[in-house]
Structure formats: structure tokens, C-alpha cells
Design a protein around this motif. Structure first.
Motif, PDB file in Angstrom:
ATOM      1  N   CYS A  40       0.880  -1.363   0.209  1.00 22.89           N
ATOM      2  CA  CYS A  40      -0.086   0.304  -0.312  1.00 22.89           C
ATOM      3  C   CYS A  40       0.539   1.324  -0.052  1.00 22.89           C
ATOM      4  O   CYS A  40       0.243   2.146  -1.103  1.00 22.89           O
ATOM      5  CB  CYS A  40      -0.990   0.110   0.867  1.00 22.89           C
ATOM      6  SG  CYS A  40      -1.565   2.072   1.816  1.00 22.89           S
ATOM      7  N   SER A  97      -3.505 -11.878  -4.758  1.00 23.30           N
ATOM      8  CA  SER A  97      -4.827 -11.140  -4.533  1.00 23.30           C
ATOM      9  C   SER A  97      -4.573 -10.271  -3.650  1.00 23.30           C
ATOM     10  O   SER A  97      -4.859  -9.567  -3.567  1.00 23.30           O
ATOM     11  CB  SER A  97      -5.960 -12.000  -4.738  1.00 23.30           C
ATOM     12  OG  SER A  97      -5.590 -12.811  -6.293  1.00 23.30           O
ATOM     13  N   THR A  98      -5.276 -10.571  -2.349  1.00 19.60           N
ATOM     14  CA  THR A  98      -4.093 -10.293  -1.670  1.00 19.60           C
ATOM     15  C   THR A  98      -3.405  -8.587  -1.129  1.00 19.60           C
ATOM     16  O   THR A  98      -3.583  -8.077  -0.421  1.00 19.60           O
ATOM     17  CB  THR A  98      -4.950 -10.725   0.101  1.00 19.60           C
ATOM     18  OG1 THR A  98      -5.830 -11.961   0.226  1.00 19.60           O
ATOM     19  CG2 THR A  98      -4.517 -10.923   1.251  1.00 19.60           C
ATOM     20  N   CYS A 139      -3.877  -6.540  -3.465  1.00 14.65           N
ATOM     21  CA  CYS A 139      -4.779  -5.169  -2.381  1.00 14.65           C
ATOM     22  C   CYS A 139      -4.163  -4.525  -2.471  1.00 14.65           C
ATOM     23  O   CYS A 139      -4.732  -3.050  -1.853  1.00 14.65           O
ATOM     24  CB  CYS A 139      -6.397  -6.207  -1.831  1.00 14.65           C
ATOM     25  SG  CYS A 139      -7.254  -6.549  -2.043  1.00 14.65           S
ATOM     26  N   TYR A 179      -4.126  -1.492  -4.313  1.00 17.78           N
ATOM     27  CA  TYR A 179      -4.416  -0.458  -4.316  1.00 17.78           C
ATOM     28  C   TYR A 179      -5.883   0.449  -3.720  1.00 17.78           C
ATOM     29  O   TYR A 179      -6.259   0.940  -3.957  1.00 17.78           O
ATOM     30  CB  TYR A 179      -6.747  -1.564  -5.488  1.00 17.78           C
ATOM     31  CG  TYR A 179      -6.397  -2.707  -6.002  1.00 17.78           C
ATOM     32  CD1 TYR A 179      -5.375  -2.522  -7.475  1.00 17.78           C
ATOM     33  CD2 TYR A 179      -6.499  -4.294  -5.685  1.00 17.78           C
ATOM     34  CE1 TYR A 179      -5.021  -3.241  -8.489  1.00 17.78           C
ATOM     35  CE2 TYR A 179      -6.486  -4.816  -6.849  1.00 17.78           C
ATOM     36  CZ  TYR A 179      -5.209  -4.424  -7.936  1.00 17.78           C
ATOM     37  OH  TYR A 179      -5.172  -5.347  -9.173  1.00 17.78           O
ATOM     38  N   LEU A 197     -10.241  -4.101  -4.651  1.00 14.36           N
ATOM     39  CA  LEU A 197     -10.478  -4.061  -3.665  1.00 14.36           C
ATOM     40  C   LEU A 197     -10.816  -5.188  -3.415  1.00 14.36           C
ATOM     41  O   LEU A 197     -10.785  -6.707  -3.782  1.00 14.36           O
ATOM     42  CB  LEU A 197     -10.450  -3.333  -3.006  1.00 14.36           C
ATOM     43  CG  LEU A 197      -9.866  -2.035  -2.317  1.00 14.36           C
ATOM     44  CD1 LEU A 197     -10.350  -1.601  -1.466  1.00 14.36           C
ATOM     45  CD2 LEU A 197      -8.648  -3.273  -2.027  1.00 14.36           C
ATOM     46  N   SER A 219     -10.389  -8.067  -6.980  1.00 17.69           N
ATOM     47  CA  SER A 219      -9.015  -9.087  -6.287  1.00 17.69           C
ATOM     48  C   SER A 219      -9.426 -10.125  -5.800  1.00 17.69           C
ATOM     49  O   SER A 219      -8.896 -11.292  -5.982  1.00 17.69           O
ATOM     50  CB  SER A 219      -8.388  -8.319  -5.816  1.00 17.69           C
ATOM     51  OG  SER A 219      -6.570  -8.046  -5.716  1.00 17.69           O
ATOM     52  N   LEU A 220     -10.068  -9.574  -4.825  1.00 23.41           N
ATOM     53  CA  LEU A 220     -10.490 -10.985  -3.628  1.00 23.41           C
ATOM     54  C   LEU A 220     -11.121 -11.531  -4.016  1.00 23.41           C
ATOM     55  O   LEU A 220     -11.070 -13.205  -3.693  1.00 23.41           O
ATOM     56  CB  LEU A 220      -9.911 -10.222  -2.604  1.00 23.41           C
ATOM     57  CG  LEU A 220     -10.087  -9.760  -1.656  1.00 23.41           C
ATOM     58  CD1 LEU A 220     -10.592  -8.674  -0.280  1.00 23.41           C
ATOM     59  CD2 LEU A 220      -8.912 -10.138  -0.958  1.00 23.41           C
ATOM     60  N   THR A 254      -7.560  -6.568 -12.015  1.00 18.40           N
ATOM     61  CA  THR A 254      -7.242  -6.974 -11.192  1.00 18.40           C
ATOM     62  C   THR A 254      -7.179  -8.897 -11.141  1.00 18.40           C
ATOM     63  O   THR A 254      -6.854  -9.605 -10.045  1.00 18.40           O
ATOM     64  CB  THR A 254      -7.953  -7.565  -9.641  1.00 18.40           C
ATOM     65  OG1 THR A 254      -9.780  -7.787  -9.772  1.00 18.40           O
ATOM     66  CG2 THR A 254      -7.682  -5.589  -9.200  1.00 18.40           C
TER      67      THR A 254
END
Length: 467
Positions: free
Chosen positions: A70, A192-193, A196, A199, A321, A324-325, A384
Motif C-alpha cells: 500500500c 490477490s490479497t 489489494c 489498490y 479491492l 481482486s479478492l 485485478t
């Protein structure tokens, strides 16, 4: 319970490990080869060498890796967010702005491969800590370097280049950690997490960063990202890497991970069509993705000058977000249900590049601000799915050298960022830029669908026997 029957040869110490897995990751039969001796190992449950994401230590590190990703994107996107303001202040043209923005990727490509090799050999967490401390300091001093007496165009170009050098090792180190420590059925969700974090960073710099830009000037955006990066480095060093109970070394899948990476025959590896399909697809995706991230703020400022910054800088990444998850969860679920791994990877990449290209192309055909935001949000949201496609395909094919291979496949994505600025300057239109992005995406996903595989190609000597 894990039931293991082991027959050991006491004359050998160093060994390599060759396994045969079914679709759920279970090891049916394996033979360990060491010199002239052969050890037979039989497993009747999930392989013990994999890391489960349910352990407290794994959750702690997942959170910290999410946070640093992040902050990394806040630092990376600070310049694109401030580019319009800085261009007015320093008198930059579109081409000069493109030079400053593109300088990041010139530096980025230099350390991709080096960072991947280092992560595979000494551990991704060590490389990550050194990288984060470096780019955090560089980000914090960027506003100071703009006023040291030299031409701002020169100092900002050099600063962006050095920032790219320092951040280039980030994703190869994450890929190396994931490939060596996480089992196949959980890699999609983990990547994928962690994505995030990208994002979330875009949301922070798009929302909070835009407000800081309006209230305190463009320098505050850089100060915020730099200081928070330094705080993250201090916390990880003191709380996670110093205490004996929180050493990341305990998470290694096996003690032979580093020796495996040094034994990879790169010439044979690069002869595999599936490896080149993965490299080309990742290169095409990275080129279009980084170009969009770098130029979207300028696009909206040019086309919709009275629109609020936080709207187009926040909404697309807010959409990214959950998508992606969702992509990570559905890909892992399909693999656990018995779907072929390669089929799942290709399906995810089709949505990430093929379907997303439709909305990238439509972006240049609309004059409505709302329609433009919708197209960008859908394109970013669908992109994503790449986190469950090509991004983890490198884990499927070459987990022992995933960091280095990932670095090689992402090291030449910078040209499109610079040439986009040149096209805008010459033609005065965004149509050509978005059309080129759509075409590049279609080429990459087509090659991956035709030639892509999900089998291991970094271990040519595999001996299978019947029980």
C-alpha cells in the motif's frame, strides 16, 4: 493428520526433492535422489512442505506485506497525482512530463532480475526490508531535491529513476516468498490479497493525497508516503525480524530452497514455449497497467478539467479491492474442485486482459465523465484477475526461481509509458494511446492462451514409480 513413511539412507546428507502431485496438491509418491543413493518417501495426506495461511505468523506477515505494498504505491503514484501541478509550476510540456514519469520505469527494469535472484537466494523479506527503507527515504526527500538549484526536470527525472531502482525488487521478492512458502491452492488468494495493497495505496494517494495536494501543496504527498515507509521499516525490523519467535526463517517450505534456485538451468528453462508465453503476457499486462496508472490523472484533467480529483483517483481503485479478492477466491476454489490449474490461469487472464481491453478502448470513445469513470473502473477491476493468472503462473512453472523469472518478465515495460506522452504531444488525442493499450493486451493474452502451461519446468529430473 499427516501420515509419513520414510526410508532413509544414512550415508547421504545433501539431497534434492522430486514429487508427483495430484490436482489437490497431495503427494502420492516421491523419490529423493542424492548421488548414487535413493530414498523412498510415501505421503498419504497434504504435503508437509507447504505453508498454511491460517497460522498466526503467516497472517501477521500477510498484513505487513499488504501494508508495505500500500505504501509503495502511494510513493510510486505521488508523482502522477502531482504531475499536472508540478508541470504548471516548472513549465513542463507533455513530452517532458512523460520523461519524468517514464524515468521511474527505466530504473524499475534494472533491479527486477537482480531483486528476484537475491530474493530466491537470501530470502525475500531481507530484500524487501532494504528496499523499503531506501525508497521511503528517497520519497521523503523528493520535494527538497526539486529546489536544490538545478533544473527541476533533471532532478525529478533522476529522482524518479532512483526510486524505480529501489522499488524494482518489491514484487520479485513477494513472488519469491509466495512461490517458496505457499501451496498451490492458496497462492491465488494470497497474491490477490497482497495486490489489494496496491489498490489501497491508490485509494490513499487518490483520496488523501489529492486533499493534501490541495491543502498543503504537492510536497506533502511525498512527505507522507516517505515517513510512513520509514515507520513500517522500523516496526518490521524491531517486532518481526529481531524476536526469535517471529523469525521469518521458520516459514521456509524447505531448507533446500536456496540451493534449488542455484541449480536451475536457465538455458533449458527459457527454451520452454510456456515460459515465454508467461513472460510476454506479463510484459504486455505490465506495460498497459503502468501506462494507465501513470497517465489516467492527466487524462481526466485534460478531458474533464472541472471534475473533482478524488472521484477519478478513488473510484476505480475502490472497485479493484473486491474484484481482486473475488478473483483470488474463485481461482483457488476452482483448483480445489478439480479444475485444471492451467485452465483457471488462462480464464483469469482472459478477463484481466481480453475483456478489460474492451473498456480501455471504449474509454477513448466517450465524452461523458460518468461513462469514463465507469469504463476505467471496469477495466481496472477486471485487470485485478491478473493476480490469479499470469502473476501466479510463474509459481506454477518455476517456484524455485520464481522471483528472478518474474523480474525478467517485468523488466522492459517502460517504453509504453514514455511513448504515450509523445503520442499525446504530437497528435493531441488520447485515442491512439488507449487503442495501442487495447491491442497490446489482446496480443499478450492470445499468446498466453495458446502456449501457456501450469506444469513445473524447473525440475527436469523427476522419477516416478508405482507404489
Amino acid at each position: 493428520m499427516l501420515n509419513v513413511i520414510v526410508y532413509l539412507c544414512v550415508n547421504c546428507i545433501n539431497n534434492s526433492f522430486c514429487c508427483e502431485h495430484d490436482s489437490l496438491g497431495r503427494v502420492n509418491h516421491s523419490r529423493i535422489i542424492s548421488g548414487s543413493c535413493q530414498w523412498t518417501v510415501k505421503f498419504t495426506s497434504l504435503s508437509f512442505i507447504h505453508l498454511s495461511l491460517v497460522s498466526p505468523l503467516a497472517r501477521t506477515w500477510t498484513l505487513m506485506l499488504l501494508l508495505v505494498t500500500c505504501l509503495l504505491y502511494w510513493s510510486r503514484m505521488a508523482m502522477p497525482i502531482c504531475a499536472v501541478t508540478m508541470a504548471k509550476e516548472f513549465g513542463w510540456s507533455k513530452t517532458e512530463t512523460g520523461i519524468v514519469l517514464g524515468a521511474f520505469f527505466w530504473g524499475y527494469c534494472f533491479t527486477q532480475v537482480l531483486g528476484g535472484h537475491a530474493s530466491d537466494r537470501i530470502g525475500g523479506e531481507r530484500v524487501l526490508l532494504l528496499s523499503t527503507s531506501s525508497w521511503a527515504v528517497m520519497t521523503a526527500i523528493t520535494p527538497l531535491l526539486a529546489n536544490i538549484g538545478l533544473r527541476p526536470l533533471v532532478t525529478m527525472t533522476v529522482t524518479r529513476f532512483l526510486l524505480g531502482v529501489m522499488q524494482g525488487v518489491h514484487y520479485p521478492s513477494l513472488v519469491s516468498i509466495c512461490a517458496q512458502r505457499v501451496k498451490e491452492g492458496e497462492r491465488g488468494l494470497l497474491m490477490s490479497t497482497l495486490a489489494c495493497g496496491c489498490y489501497l495505496g491508490m485509494l490513499l494517494v487518490g483520496g488523501v493525497g489529492s486533499l493534501m495536494l490541495d491543502w498543503f501543496g504537492w510536497g506533502s504527498v511525498f512527505y507522507g508516503a516517505g515517513l510512513l515507509g520509514v515507520c513500517w521499516t522500523c516496526c518490521v525490523w524491531k517486532c518481526l525480524l529481531q524476536g526469535p519467535s517471529f523469525s521469518l526463517d521458520s516459514l521456509w517450505i524447505s531448507s533446500s530452497s536456496t540451493s534449488e534456485s542455484s541449480k536451475v538451468n536457465w538455458l533449458n528453462l527459457l527454451r520452454e514455449p510456456s515460459v515465454w508465453a508467461m513472460i510476454i503476457a506479463h510484459l504486455c499486462f505490465s506495460s498497459t497497467n503502468y501506462t494507465l496508472m501513470s497517465w489516467l490523472p492527466t487524462f481526466f484533467k485534460d478531458m474533464f478539467p472541472y471534475a473533482k480529483d478524488w472521484v477519478f483517483n478513488v473510484i476505480p481503485w475502490f472497485v479493484a479491492l473486491p474484484t481482486s479478492l473475488f478473483g483470488g477466491s474463485i481461482s483457488d476454489h476452482l483448483i480445489r474442485q478439480g479444475c485444471g490449474t492451467v485452465t483457471v490461469r488462462k480464464l483469469m487472464q482472459f478477463f484481466a486482459m481480453g475483456v478489460a481491453s474492451v473498456f480501455i478502448f471504449l474509454l477513448c470513445k466517450t465524452d461523458s465523465f460518468i461513462h469514463a469513470v465507469v469504463c476505467v473502473s471496469l477495466a481496472v477491476g477486471l485487470s485485478t484477475f491478473n493476480n490469479s493468472g499470469v502473476s501466479v503462473n510463474v509459481h506454477d512453472q518455476a517456484p524455485s526461481c520464481a522471483g528472478a523469472l518474474f523480474g525478467e518478465s517485468a523488466s522492459t515495460c517502460l517504453l509504453l509509458v514514455y511513448t504515450s506522452g509523445y503520442m499525446i504531444e504530437v497528435t493531441g488525442s488520447w485515442v491512439n494511446v488507449f487503442s495501442v493499450l487495447a491491442v497490446v493486451n489482446v496480443i499478450g493474452v492470445t499468446i498466453f492462451i495458446v502456449l501457456g502451461e501450469a506444469k513445473r519446468v524447473d525440475q527436469p529430473r523427476i522419477i516416478s514409480t508405482s507404489c
